[in-house]
Motif scaffolding. Structure first.
Motif, PDB file in Angstrom:
ATOM      1  N   ARG A  61      42.184  67.229   3.927  1.00  0.00           N
ATOM      2  CA  ARG A  61      42.123  68.312   2.945  1.00  0.00           C
ATOM      3  C   ARG A  61      43.506  68.778   2.504  1.00  0.00           C
ATOM      4  O   ARG A  61      44.431  68.907   3.308  1.00  0.00           O
ATOM      5  CB  ARG A  61      41.375  69.507   3.540  1.00  0.00           C
ATOM      6  CG  ARG A  61      39.899  69.229   3.725  1.00  0.00           C
ATOM      7  CD  ARG A  61      39.125  70.516   3.857  1.00  0.00           C
ATOM      8  NE  ARG A  61      39.484  71.265   5.046  1.00  0.00           N
ATOM      9  CZ  ARG A  61      39.461  72.586   5.127  1.00  0.00           C
ATOM     10  NH1 ARG A  61      39.144  73.306   4.064  1.00  0.00           N
ATOM     11  NH2 ARG A  61      39.758  73.198   6.241  1.00  0.00           N
ATOM     12  N   CYS A  62      43.604  69.017   1.215  1.00  0.00           N
ATOM     13  CA  CYS A  62      44.780  69.663   0.642  1.00  0.00           C
ATOM     14  C   CYS A  62      44.763  71.134   1.071  1.00  0.00           C
ATOM     15  O   CYS A  62      43.726  71.665   1.488  1.00  0.00           O
ATOM     16  CB  CYS A  62      44.712  69.532  -0.878  1.00  0.00           C
ATOM     17  SG  CYS A  62      45.984  70.472  -1.762  1.00  0.00           S
ATOM     18  N   GLY A  63      45.870  71.810   0.920  1.00  0.00           N
ATOM     19  CA  GLY A  63      45.923  73.237   1.234  1.00  0.00           C
ATOM     20  C   GLY A  63      44.976  74.067   0.378  1.00  0.00           C
ATOM     21  O   GLY A  63      44.613  75.178   0.742  1.00  0.00           O
ATOM     22  N   CYS A  64      44.564  73.515  -0.762  1.00  0.00           N
ATOM     23  CA  CYS A  64      43.615  74.226  -1.632  1.00  0.00           C
ATOM     24  C   CYS A  64      42.198  74.111  -1.096  1.00  0.00           C
ATOM     25  O   CYS A  64      41.285  74.757  -1.614  1.00  0.00           O
ATOM     26  CB  CYS A  64      43.687  73.682  -3.056  1.00  0.00           C
ATOM     27  SG  CYS A  64      43.031  72.006  -3.262  1.00  0.00           S
ATOM     28  N   GLY A  65      41.987  73.293  -0.069  1.00  0.00           N
ATOM     29  CA  GLY A  65      40.671  73.132   0.542  1.00  0.00           C
ATOM     30  C   GLY A  65      39.958  71.868   0.106  1.00  0.00           C
ATOM     31  O   GLY A  65      39.040  71.399   0.772  1.00  0.00           O
ATOM     32  N   ASN A  70      40.164  64.596  -4.245  1.00  0.00           N
ATOM     33  CA  ASN A  70      39.451  65.470  -5.189  1.00  0.00           C
ATOM     34  C   ASN A  70      40.343  66.574  -5.731  1.00  0.00           C
ATOM     35  O   ASN A  70      39.931  67.315  -6.619  1.00  0.00           O
ATOM     36  CB  ASN A  70      38.240  66.123  -4.504  1.00  0.00           C
ATOM     37  CG  ASN A  70      37.111  65.137  -4.293  1.00  0.00           C
ATOM     38  OD1 ASN A  70      37.212  63.973  -4.675  1.00  0.00           O
ATOM     39  ND2 ASN A  70      36.041  65.599  -3.675  1.00  0.00           N
ATOM     40  N   CYS A  71      41.548  66.707  -5.172  1.00  0.00           N
ATOM     41  CA  CYS A  71      42.431  67.792  -5.604  1.00  0.00           C
ATOM     42  C   CYS A  71      43.059  67.428  -6.956  1.00  0.00           C
ATOM     43  O   CYS A  71      43.720  66.387  -7.076  1.00  0.00           O
ATOM     44  CB  CYS A  71      43.528  68.017  -4.562  1.00  0.00           C
ATOM     45  SG  CYS A  71      44.838  69.106  -5.175  1.00  0.00           S
ATOM     46  N   PRO A  72      42.869  68.265  -7.964  1.00  0.00           N
ATOM     47  CA  PRO A  72      43.406  67.938  -9.305  1.00  0.00           C
ATOM     48  C   PRO A  72      44.925  67.779  -9.301  1.00  0.00           C
ATOM     49  O   PRO A  72      45.460  66.923 -10.020  1.00  0.00           O
ATOM     50  CB  PRO A  72      42.981  69.146 -10.154  1.00  0.00           C
ATOM     51  CG  PRO A  72      41.911  69.838  -9.393  1.00  0.00           C
ATOM     52  CD  PRO A  72      42.118  69.529  -7.940  1.00  0.00           C
ATOM     53  N   PHE A  73      45.601  68.582  -8.474  1.00  0.00           N
ATOM     54  CA  PHE A  73      47.067  68.494  -8.450  1.00  0.00           C
ATOM     55  C   PHE A  73      47.520  67.132  -7.944  1.00  0.00           C
ATOM     56  O   PHE A  73      48.347  66.455  -8.573  1.00  0.00           O
ATOM     57  CB  PHE A  73      47.647  69.611  -7.572  1.00  0.00           C
ATOM     58  CG  PHE A  73      49.139  69.518  -7.406  1.00  0.00           C
ATOM     59  CD1 PHE A  73      49.995  69.917  -8.418  1.00  0.00           C
ATOM     60  CD2 PHE A  73      49.694  69.007  -6.228  1.00  0.00           C
ATOM     61  CE1 PHE A  73      51.373  69.816  -8.272  1.00  0.00           C
ATOM     62  CE2 PHE A  73      51.066  68.907  -6.073  1.00  0.00           C
ATOM     63  CZ  PHE A  73      51.910  69.307  -7.096  1.00  0.00           C
ATOM     64  N   TRP A  74      46.949  66.704  -6.808  1.00  0.00           N
ATOM     65  CA  TRP A  74      47.399  65.439  -6.232  1.00  0.00           C
ATOM     66  C   TRP A  74      46.924  64.243  -7.054  1.00  0.00           C
ATOM     67  O   TRP A  74      47.576  63.193  -7.089  1.00  0.00           O
ATOM     68  CB  TRP A  74      46.974  65.328  -4.762  1.00  0.00           C
ATOM     69  CG  TRP A  74      47.824  66.215  -3.914  1.00  0.00           C
ATOM     70  CD1 TRP A  74      47.450  67.367  -3.277  1.00  0.00           C
ATOM     71  CD2 TRP A  74      49.234  66.061  -3.647  1.00  0.00           C
ATOM     72  NE1 TRP A  74      48.516  67.940  -2.638  1.00  0.00           N
ATOM     73  CE2 TRP A  74      49.617  67.170  -2.839  1.00  0.00           C
ATOM     74  CE3 TRP A  74      50.187  65.119  -4.007  1.00  0.00           C
ATOM     75  CZ2 TRP A  74      50.940  67.323  -2.397  1.00  0.00           C
ATOM     76  CZ3 TRP A  74      51.495  65.279  -3.565  1.00  0.00           C
ATOM     77  CH2 TRP A  74      51.853  66.366  -2.774  1.00  0.00           C
ATOM     78  N   ARG A  75      45.778  64.384  -7.734  1.00  0.00           N
ATOM     79  CA  ARG A  75      45.350  63.306  -8.640  1.00  0.00           C
ATOM     80  C   ARG A  75      46.379  63.125  -9.751  1.00  0.00           C
ATOM     81  O   ARG A  75      46.710  62.008 -10.139  1.00  0.00           O
ATOM     82  CB  ARG A  75      43.974  63.644  -9.227  1.00  0.00           C
ATOM     83  CG  ARG A  75      42.849  63.535  -8.207  1.00  0.00           C
ATOM     84  CD  ARG A  75      41.564  64.078  -8.787  1.00  0.00           C
ATOM     85  NE  ARG A  75      40.947  63.132  -9.700  1.00  0.00           N
ATOM     86  CZ  ARG A  75      39.835  62.458  -9.428  1.00  0.00           C
ATOM     87  NH1 ARG A  75      39.234  62.629  -8.273  1.00  0.00           N
ATOM     88  NH2 ARG A  75      39.327  61.617 -10.289  1.00  0.00           N
ATOM     89  N   ALA A 289      48.170  76.907  -2.279  1.00  0.00           N
ATOM     90  CA  ALA A 289      49.242  75.909  -2.343  1.00  0.00           C
ATOM     91  C   ALA A 289      48.666  74.526  -2.063  1.00  0.00           C
ATOM     92  O   ALA A 289      47.826  74.362  -1.178  1.00  0.00           O
ATOM     93  CB  ALA A 289      50.339  76.244  -1.326  1.00  0.00           C
ATOM     94  N   HIS A 290      49.123  73.554  -2.823  1.00  0.00           N
ATOM     95  CA  HIS A 290      48.616  72.185  -2.659  1.00  0.00           C
ATOM     96  C   HIS A 290      49.506  71.422  -1.672  1.00  0.00           C
ATOM     97  O   HIS A 290      50.387  70.649  -2.062  1.00  0.00           O
ATOM     98  CB  HIS A 290      48.566  71.481  -4.019  1.00  0.00           C
ATOM     99  CG  HIS A 290      47.639  72.142  -4.982  1.00  0.00           C
ATOM    100  ND1 HIS A 290      46.269  72.036  -4.892  1.00  0.00           N
ATOM    101  CD2 HIS A 290      47.890  72.949  -6.043  1.00  0.00           C
ATOM    102  CE1 HIS A 290      45.703  72.734  -5.859  1.00  0.00           C
ATOM    103  NE2 HIS A 290      46.667  73.301  -6.565  1.00  0.00           N
ATOM    104  N   THR A 291      49.259  71.663  -0.408  1.00  0.00           N
ATOM    105  CA  THR A 291      50.077  71.048   0.643  1.00  0.00           C
ATOM    106  C   THR A 291      49.266  69.969   1.363  1.00  0.00           C
ATOM    107  O   THR A 291      48.080  70.144   1.625  1.00  0.00           O
ATOM    108  CB  THR A 291      50.525  72.104   1.659  1.00  0.00           C
ATOM    109  OG1 THR A 291      49.377  72.808   2.132  1.00  0.00           O
ATOM    110  CG2 THR A 291      51.481  73.104   1.012  1.00  0.00           C
TER     111      THR A 291
HETATM  112 ZN   LIG Z   1      45.012  70.830  -3.741  1.00  0.00          ZN
END
Ligand SMILES: [Zn+2]
Length: 352
Positions: A61-65, A70-75, A289-291
């Protein structure tokens, strides 16, 4: 060295500044990264060194959950850097890491160019990180990326990349507190529910549900190695600034102003409005935060208390405390943890 995205736009990383948080684990680096991430123009990404295994492969999981894929930032980061994460050769990157990014290579990274094969591997390894940092900066519209990978060996690698503006924030914490933390069995909340990312990438999830533990003596020696290596790094000319976790918790505004000046982040009074309270009642209002990796603090948002974790003082046996103190004595003294009042010493450490 430059990086170009799939859109054909040639980008260089000269405008990308990396604030690399170095130190030994359990030293409060995740909290410090989250606080830095609230500053204007700063994007925290977690422990990027673990992105490949824990993010790209395991889909943690990203820090955004959201699960990583599935995280838009990391995509978006993956699309900019590699044309999609499916194009990132994780096995190759892991192989390159074994060839250049290890503590045993620090003398080579610090003192010489290295043999041709080493230089080629290092150049290829750095090109990957350059693409990544550049993509993060573009996706976040932030010129400064905070990478809390902590490992000294990666910082030594990054200093060899001429196209990165690398600044290292060396975070230290009392070795007794750190060693005690490593003895605790801590659940890792990083693992996403099976199948939740739609890519069936839950590899070894059960084996990674708890954080690694070390015996106090082992943690003490590792604390020595990481911190000593970062002092060597500072002597190579890499811009480095030292902060104590205990000072961050006690007076976050003051420390953040100093770190912002070191990192070149322009601040006004508005920039620190996310901090509040006083004394033992300090808090920070954190955004998502997207960590990609770090302790459970990376998942927190909203009003988060900032308080000293001093459980070690009551829980650590006298024998363990003596052992860790003896093994880490020189650096404990250097950091001011042996002064009257111990870690509560009011005099802030300003020298390296
Ligand atoms: Zn994220």
């Amino acid at each position: 060295m430059s990086a170009s995205g799939p859109g054909g736009t040639e980008r260089t990383a000269r405008d990308v500044r990396v604030l690399y948080v170095g130190g030994f684990g359990r030293s409060g680096s995740t909290l410090i990264e989250r606080l830095l991430g609230e500053l204007p123009g700063v994007c925290p990404v977690g422990e990027l060194v673990h992105l490949w295994q824990r993010g790209v492969l395991a889909g943690e999981r990203c820090g955004c959950g959201a699960p990583f894929h599935n995280c838009p930032f990391w995509r978006r980061v993956g699309a900019i850097a590699f044309g999609g994460w499916h194009n990132a050769d994780v096995d190759r990157i892991s192989s390159l890491r074994r060839q250049v990014d290890r503590n045993r290579f620090i003398p080579l990274l610090a003192t010489s160019e290295g043999p041709p094969a080493f230089r080629r591997a290092l150049s290829e390894y750095l090109s990957v990180y350059l693409r990544l940092y550049t993509a993060v900066a573009e996706a976040s519209s932030c010129p400064i990326v905070v990478d809390s990978s902590k490992l000294a060996s990666l910082a030594f690698c990054l200093r060899r990349c001429d196209d990165l503006d690398l600044r290292v924030l060396h975070v230290v914490r009392d070795s007794r507190a750190v060693a005690h933390s490593w003895t605790r069995h801590v659940y890792r909340p990083d693992v996403a529910p099976p199948g939740s990312d739609g890519q069936a990438v839950q590899r070894s999830a059960a084996a990674h549900s708890y954080m690694t533990t070390y015996l106090p003596a082992s943690a003490a020696l590792r604390w020595n190695i990481q911190n000593s290596a970062l002092h060597v790094l500072a002597r190579t000319g890499t811009p480095t600034s030292l902060v104590r976790y205990e000072d961050v918790v006690r007076d976050p505004e003051l420390v953040l102003r100093e770190v912002a000046a070191f990192a070149g982040v322009p601040l006004n009074d508005e920039a620190l409005r996310f901090l509040g309270g006083d004394g033992d009642g300090r808090h920070a209002d954190l955004r998502t935060a997207h960590t990609v990796s770090g302790n459970r603090v990376r998942f927190l948002s909203g009003r988060v208390p900032i308080r000293q974790d001093d459980a070690w003082q009551a829980a650590m046996s006298a024998g363990q405390r003596r052992t860790v103190t003896a093994l880490t004595l020189p650096l404990l003294g250097r950091y001011g943890y042996l002064r009257t009042g111990g870690w509560l010493a009011r005099k802030r450490l300003r020298t390296r």
